[in-house]
Design a protein around this motif. Structure first.
Motif, PDB file in Angstrom:
ATOM      1  N   ALA A  33      38.998  65.225 106.018  1.00 41.64           N
ATOM      2  CA  ALA A  33      39.039  66.592 105.495  1.00 41.64           C
ATOM      3  C   ALA A  33      38.740  67.488 106.691  1.00 41.64           C
ATOM      4  N   THR A  35      38.550  71.610 108.186  1.00 41.44           N
ATOM      5  CA  THR A  35      38.514  73.045 107.921  1.00 41.44           C
ATOM      6  C   THR A  35      38.015  73.764 109.170  1.00 41.44           C
ATOM      7  N   LYS A  50      30.531  72.763 101.543  1.00 46.61           N
ATOM      8  CA  LYS A  50      31.801  73.019 100.847  1.00 46.61           C
ATOM      9  C   LYS A  50      32.786  71.868 101.065  1.00 46.61           C
ATOM     10  N   VAL A  51      32.787  71.302 102.257  1.00 48.69           N
ATOM     11  CA  VAL A  51      33.659  70.144 102.515  1.00 48.69           C
ATOM     12  C   VAL A  51      33.207  68.966 101.649  1.00 48.69           C
ATOM     13  N   GLN A  53      31.700  69.145  98.773  1.00 46.95           N
ATOM     14  CA  GLN A  53      32.110  69.463  97.403  1.00 46.95           C
ATOM     15  C   GLN A  53      33.594  69.191  97.206  1.00 46.95           C
ATOM     16  N   TYR A  54      34.407  69.571  98.191  1.00 47.10           N
ATOM     17  CA  TYR A  54      35.844  69.333  98.120  1.00 47.10           C
ATOM     18  C   TYR A  54      36.132  67.836  98.004  1.00 47.10           C
ATOM     19  N   GLN A  57      35.319  66.638  94.538  1.00 44.15           N
ATOM     20  CA  GLN A  57      36.302  67.101  93.562  1.00 44.15           C
ATOM     21  C   GLN A  57      37.590  66.282  93.640  1.00 44.15           C
ATOM     22  N   GLU A  58      37.923  65.834  94.833  1.00 48.00           N
ATOM     23  CA  GLU A  58      39.141  65.054  95.042  1.00 48.00           C
ATOM     24  C   GLU A  58      38.931  63.562  94.816  1.00 48.00           C
TER      25      GLU A  58
END
Length: 92
Positions: A33, A35, A50-51, A53-54, A57-58
């Protein structure tokens, strides 16, 4: 407690050799991931969160230490609001 282990690195040409105080390490290839964080280093933790969390979620998870690539040189860009840091988080 409260300490962090850090490794600094830089890209080198294939076949590079190191002396006694340095070593060459090849980072494994794979999915990640990625960003770009905009702002001061003090707020990097928020972007890392946030990464994470991403990834959750994935349905993914981190697989190794995240990497930070400091794109902006604070010596050339003194305003921390304009600093850019790429975050690369290897994942499964």
């Amino acid at each position: 407690p409260g300490m962090v282990t850090l490794e600094a690195g830089m890209p080198v040409e294939e076949g590079a050799h190191a002396d006694a105080t340095l070593h060459v390490q090849i980072l494994p290839e794979g999915q990640a991931a990625v960003t770009v964080h905009m702002g001061a280093y003090a707020t990097l933790r928020e972007t890392h969160a946030k990464v994470e969390q991403y990834l959750e979620q994935e349905g993914r998870r981190g697989s190794g230490a995240p990497r930070e690539v400091y794109i902006t040189d604070p010596g050339e860009v003194p305003n921390p609001d304009e600093w850019r840091t790429q975050i690369i988080w290897p994942c499964e």
